[in-house]
Design an enzyme around this catalytic site. Sequence first.
Site, PDB file in Angstrom:
ATOM      1  N   LYS A  78      31.700 -64.429 -29.493  1.00 14.18           N
ATOM      2  CA  LYS A  78      32.072 -64.239 -28.089  1.00 14.18           C
ATOM      3  C   LYS A  78      31.451 -62.944 -27.616  1.00 14.18           C
ATOM      4  CE  LYS A  78      34.960 -66.330 -25.127  1.00 14.18           C
ATOM      5  NZ  LYS A  78      35.515 -67.691 -25.172  1.00 14.18           N
ATOM      6  N   GLY A 181      46.643 -70.756 -12.830  1.00 14.50           N
ATOM      7  CA  GLY A 181      45.208 -70.493 -12.713  1.00 14.50           C
ATOM      8  C   GLY A 181      44.465 -71.736 -12.273  1.00 14.50           C
TER       9      GLY A 181
HETATM   10  N1  PHE Z   1      34.280 -70.522 -22.561  1.00 13.91           N
HETATM   11  C1  PHE Z   1      34.030 -71.536 -23.536  1.00 13.91           C
HETATM   12  C2  PHE Z   1      35.175 -71.535 -24.566  1.00 13.91           C
HETATM   13  O1  PHE Z   1      35.991 -70.633 -24.614  1.00 13.91           O
HETATM   14  C3  PHE Z   1      32.761 -71.212 -24.229  1.00 13.91           C
HETATM   15  C4  PHE Z   1      31.652 -72.217 -24.257  1.00 13.91           C
HETATM   16  C5  PHE Z   1      31.453 -73.177 -23.303  1.00 13.91           C
HETATM   17  C6  PHE Z   1      30.773 -72.168 -25.289  1.00 13.91           C
HETATM   18  C7  PHE Z   1      30.419 -74.070 -23.398  1.00 13.91           C
HETATM   19  C8  PHE Z   1      29.726 -73.048 -25.410  1.00 13.91           C
HETATM   20  C9  PHE Z   1      29.550 -73.991 -24.450  1.00 13.91           C
HETATM   21  O2  PHE Z   1      35.300 -72.452 -25.342  1.00 13.91           O
END
Ligand code: PHE
Length: 348
Positions: A78, A181
């Site tokens: 992340k 949200g």
């Molecule tokens: N925000 C998404 C999650 O928390 C992250 C994500 C989305 C990663 C699409 C890859 C592709 O799961």
Amino acid sequence: MESIIKSWNGEAVVIRRDHETDAWIYIAIHSTRLGPATGGTRMKHYSDQKEALGDALKLAAGMTYKFAVPGIERGGGKAVISIPSGLTPDGRIGLLERYGTLIHQLGGLYYTGPDMGTSSEDMDVIARTGDPYVFCRTPACGGAGSSGPITAVGVFAAIQAACAHVFGTEALNDRKVLVQGTGSVGGKLIEYLRNAGAEVIFSDVDHACVQHYRDEAGLTCIEADAVYDTDCDVFAPCAFGGVVNADTIPRLKCRIIAGGANNQLTVPEDARRLKGKGILYAPDYVVNVGGAMGIPGMENMGWTTMDAERKVAESVRSTLARIFETAEAENITTDEAAGKLAEANLSR
Ligand code: PHE
């Protein structure tokens, strides 16, 4: 900062100070055990860099479990971009391009996508320099677009599965669902819930969203601080993390928690408290896998939107059913049952 990283069980953290904008970039690589670290980019203002780093680390660990539970060959990562409050639109673009360069330099260690505070348009900008490690570009730039709709498909399936477990039927026409949200996931979820005949109430801190869902769609809006005291069948957190905690749990008047937000529990003991209160908790990373599962499927494996929707809904439904059964049979929390499943796949 040192003690925060020491108390984390991940693999690496990349930190970049963006001198041009005064921003900080943290890329947390929690695990590459099952594949390249993958996870969204969260972009917001933090009053404290320790909080920003801590957010990145915790969110990356959540991604590891998110991929491990259904056995997807990706690891947990992340990024948090901690921005100063006065960032200009031009400053933002330059920052995203430099961030893309950093991702490119990592050479496939980390793949990104959108998260809170970033959009598909932002992914287009990041991909100018970060290609090919960027998911969810706009269709015009060759991507599958927002991950919100496909994530909401999974959250909706989770709500159905949880209702089936608690009420003996997944029908939603007599159910009252509180959606906290109304962003890219919550907004779509509201649409699916209303089509299924559920009574939807909502909460949002953004004035334009309140206007849209209350004044135009006619839904009841719950004030932010009344969310945890509101009677409902299902509470669906689709905004911030940490909403389920020692302060809010005693107040909750729901039967089920199933929503799209990451890191809903503040500490693992919260799962015990929920179990003690008889509230069924659908673990967040199981519920919100839709984007992380569906987008790579559509962009890299040739899935159509319909394929992705079907696979995500089926996966969420069957995994949750298994987690609910295990939790009951072994008298453990649903969070523990999900963790066991993830750990089993990680150590295979
Ligand atoms: N925000 C998404 C999650 O928390 C992250 C994500 C989305 C990663 C699409 C890859 C592709 O799961």
